[in-house]
Write a protein that holds these residues in place. Structure first.
Motif, PDB file in Angstrom:
ATOM      1  N   ASP A   6       1.172   6.582 -14.490  1.00  0.00           N
ATOM      2  CA  ASP A   6       1.187   6.241 -13.089  1.00  0.00           C
ATOM      3  C   ASP A   6       1.662   4.875 -12.646  1.00  0.00           C
ATOM      4  O   ASP A   6       1.309   3.901 -13.200  1.00  0.00           O
ATOM      5  CB  ASP A   6      -0.324   6.553 -12.686  1.00  0.00           C
ATOM      6  CG  ASP A   6      -1.125   7.975 -13.007  1.00  0.00           C
ATOM      7  OD1 ASP A   6      -0.239   8.799 -12.889  1.00  0.00           O
ATOM      8  OD2 ASP A   6      -1.867   7.892 -13.719  1.00  0.00           O
ATOM      9  N   ILE A   7       2.866   5.008 -12.004  1.00  0.00           N
ATOM     10  CA  ILE A   7       3.467   3.925 -11.446  1.00  0.00           C
ATOM     11  C   ILE A   7       3.601   3.829  -9.980  1.00  0.00           C
ATOM     12  O   ILE A   7       4.050   4.827  -9.295  1.00  0.00           O
ATOM     13  CB  ILE A   7       4.781   3.695 -12.334  1.00  0.00           C
ATOM     14  CG1 ILE A   7       4.462   3.646 -13.787  1.00  0.00           C
ATOM     15  CG2 ILE A   7       5.579   2.569 -11.958  1.00  0.00           C
ATOM     16  CD1 ILE A   7       5.772   3.864 -14.665  1.00  0.00           C
ATOM     17  N   THR A   8       3.554   2.519  -9.368  1.00  0.00           N
ATOM     18  CA  THR A   8       3.742   2.454  -8.089  1.00  0.00           C
ATOM     19  C   THR A   8       5.177   1.775  -7.720  1.00  0.00           C
ATOM     20  O   THR A   8       5.224   0.848  -8.486  1.00  0.00           O
ATOM     21  CB  THR A   8       2.648   1.639  -7.306  1.00  0.00           C
ATOM     22  OG1 THR A   8       1.640   2.381  -7.268  1.00  0.00           O
ATOM     23  CG2 THR A   8       3.067   1.190  -5.876  1.00  0.00           C
ATOM     24  N   LEU A   9       6.045   2.503  -6.925  1.00  0.00           N
ATOM     25  CA  LEU A   9       7.376   2.154  -6.559  1.00  0.00           C
ATOM     26  C   LEU A   9       7.451   1.223  -5.481  1.00  0.00           C
ATOM     27  O   LEU A   9       6.790   1.874  -4.761  1.00  0.00           O
ATOM     28  CB  LEU A   9       8.263   3.234  -6.736  1.00  0.00           C
ATOM     29  CG  LEU A   9       9.430   3.397  -7.707  1.00  0.00           C
ATOM     30  CD1 LEU A   9       9.076   3.340  -9.011  1.00  0.00           C
ATOM     31  CD2 LEU A   9      10.116   4.629  -7.326  1.00  0.00           C
ATOM     32  N   THR A  10       8.060   0.186  -5.214  1.00  0.00           N
ATOM     33  CA  THR A  10       8.059  -0.559  -4.113  1.00  0.00           C
ATOM     34  C   THR A  10       9.593  -0.828  -3.847  1.00  0.00           C
ATOM     35  O   THR A  10      10.374  -1.320  -4.793  1.00  0.00           O
ATOM     36  CB  THR A  10       7.315  -1.650  -4.249  1.00  0.00           C
ATOM     37  OG1 THR A  10       6.017  -1.566  -5.111  1.00  0.00           O
ATOM     38  CG2 THR A  10       7.154  -2.469  -2.852  1.00  0.00           C
TER      39      THR A  10
END
Ligand SMILES: Nc1nc2c(c(=O)[nH]1)N[C@H]1C(S)=C(S)[C@@H](COP(=O)(O)O)O[C@H]1N2
Ligand SMILES: [Mo]
Length: 546
Positions: free
Chosen positions: A310-314
């Motif tokens: 689970d990774i948050t991309l910005t």
């Protein structure tokens, strides 16, 4: 981009309305013979301008169709649009992203189209004077598009085809319409019954319009069907992600959902149309400063042990409080696995990623290989990567802004140095090294919203990849920072939801929030704009409670 465009457009409009031949043939004191014809002459000019517009539309419609079966990006309007994007000065680009958000491309394509059609109208009007003038302007127009199509980073000979077809169809159509018009109602007996009637002209116009619309529409349909991803079955990960906790979605109305769906995931890239990549023939090459150059097929990747995270991309272009951030579950091959197969040499400090169309993204080698879960992803939220997000494969590196890490449609990783090679964004002044800044966002209430007095929630999200969010605090009317309640954790590379119960009293209020990571680094209040390495500062919103 749009500022320059409208400038050009204004200039074109000015030249259109310039009284070019209003004075032709008229002398001072001459009988206003010409004046009586004036409305007629204007009407004729307008009719010929319409011919020009229709010819351009017919040409572009058929050109678009040809592009759909060969290479969508080489469609004349898209080619011009992409070239404009690539050459737009960074500040203008930032301005456009800030003002138009994801609509910036629609506005760009619209501006290019309007500009082209205005010029095509001029071409038509010129064709009234002499056909070759009008045809010349049309050919010149297509020439610009052709030049744009052939200046793309990766070019194949067929990319010239849509432009050539556009020119041929456009000029032929103009000739047809002008011919029909000029021989209309000829009473010459020798021409006799072969002289086209007013009806024939109208039919001609209608036919051309139909061809233009049908060509454009068929192009869309064909490009769409060619773009189908087909049957990709993703294997199970060797290293699955932890069970995904239920977030605060139900508890705090208006908060950003803990998981971003594929459809809601922000999209940022330089493209006007998505590349069509056949996973069966696609390959990922690793070369440059390596012991053994490697090439992997899509099936090769699927056969390797996969991780799921689970990774948050910005996006670096995200303003404080902005929308370019999303949380998803990614499935892929650890970057390390692939680099180890190639054997990275000692001299490189950069991974230069290239996509299937030659777009480049540079990633700091040391950061990508420091133990974080960097991967070449093939899956997103349990599906193959959607085309908009990089099918068949893309890079994902937790903690680095997308522009230096998240190359979509990737097909080459070259181990090199920053001294030897630069990439698309860094060439435009953006930073080479850009870790994601600690940030928090208020989702509810929204700025300038009217809130009902009484107990309510202030809620939002915060991120601090790859260290993880430690605390989030909320400030009301410049008072003390109050600790918010955090939602569940889905790992340190993933954002965190938060909320604070608030007893809203009637009146105007200012709300602010800030995050601190698990190591105690506090989100700074010092404001910077996104350029060149990401926005910083604290979001403050005004709400009125009644
Ligand atoms: N090939 C390619 N990859 C790209 C880009 C691009 O323009 N072309 N944009 C990058 C930027 S700036 C970001 S923020 C992320 C966005 O990924 P997303 O569109 O899947 O959200 O993709 C990155 N990868
Ligand atoms: Mo980005």
């Amino acid at each position: 981009m749009c500022a320059t465009d409208s400038g050009v457009r204004a200039a074109q409009l000015r030249s259109l309305s310039s009284p070019r031949d209003r004075g032709v043939g008229s002398r001072p004191g001459a009988i206003p013979d010409g004046r009586r014809d004036e409305p007629l002459r204007v009407l004729t000019k307008l009719r010929y301008a319409l011919f020009g517009v229709l010819s351009a539309l017919a040409g572009m419609g058929v050109g678009h169709l040809v592009a759909a079966v060969t290479q969508p990006e080489s469609s004349p309007v898209l080619a011009v649009g992409e070239t404009v994007i690539d050459h737009t000065p960074t500040p203008v680009k930032n301005w456009a992203i800030a003002h138009f958000g994801t609509h910036d491309k629609t506005i760009l394509v619209g501006s290019v189209l309007i500009g082209v059609l205005v010029l095509a109208g001029v071409a038509g009007a010129l064709a009234h004077r002499a056909f070759r003038y009008g045809a010349g302007v049309l050919v010149l127009l297509v020439g610009v598009a052709l030049y744009a199509a052939l200046s793309r980073p990766v070019v194949h000979p067929v990319d010239a085809l849509p432009g050539i077809v556009t020119a041929v169809v456009g000029v032929a159509t103009l000739w047809l319409l002008v011919h029909l018009d000029q021989h209309r109602g000829t009473t010459d007996t020798r021409a006799g019954s072969t002289a086209p009637s007013r009806r024939a002209v109208l039919l001609g116009i209608g036919g051309v319009a139909v061809v233009a619309a049908a060509g454009g529409y068929a192009g869309r349909v064909i490009a769409h069907s060619r773009a189908a991803i087909g049957n990709v079955t993703l294997p199970r990960p060797k290293s699955p992600a932890k069970a995904f906790p239920a977030g605060l979605d139900r508890k705090v109305p208006g908060i950003t959902p803990f998981r971003t769906t594929v459809d809601d995931f922000y999209r940022v890239d330089t493209r006007l149309s998505l590349p069509i990549v056949d996973a069966g023939s696609w390959e990922l090459v690793i070369d440059g400063d390596v012991a053994r150059s490697q090439s992997f097929s899509f099936d090769d990747l699927l056969a390797m042990p996969l991780i799921e995270r689970d990774i948050t991309l910005t996006c670096v272009s995200n303003e404080i409080g902005g929308p370019y951030v999303g949380g998803a579950r990614w499935l892929g091959v650890p970057l390390r696995t692939l680099l180890d197969k190639a054997g990275v040499g000692r001299s490189s400090d950069q991974i230069l990623s290239t996509d299937v169309d030659g777009m480049t993204i540079s990633t700091p080698l040391a950061l990508a290989t420091d133990g974080r879960d960097a991967m070449i992803a093939v899956g997103m939220n349990g599906e193959p990567l959607p085309r908009a997000h990089g099918f068949p494969a893309r890079m994902v590196v937790p903690g680095l802004y997308g522009f230096i890490s998240a190359c979509k449609w990737i097909n080459r990783m070259t181990l090199t140095t920053y001294a030897d090679h630069s990439a698309y964004w860094t060439d435009r002044g953006w930073a080479e090294d850009a870790p994601i800044k600690i940030e928090s966002r208020i989702d509810t209430p929204q700025g300038l919203q009217h809130v009902k007095a009484g107990r309510t929630f202030i809620g939002g999200i915060a991120w601090a990849q790859p260290i993880g969010v430690g605390t989030v605090e909320v400030q009301v009317d410049g008072g003390r920072w109050q600790k918010a309640t955090l939602g569940p954790s889905a790992g340190h590379d993933y954002w965190r939801q938060w909320y604070l119960e608030w007893d809203a009293r009637p009146g105007q209020h200012q709300l602010a929030c800030r995050a601190t990571d698990r190591e105690g680094h506090v989100q700074t209040t010092a404001r910077t704009s996104p350029f060149p390495n990401g926005a910083s500062g604290v979001q403050k919103i005004q709400v009125s409670v009644t």
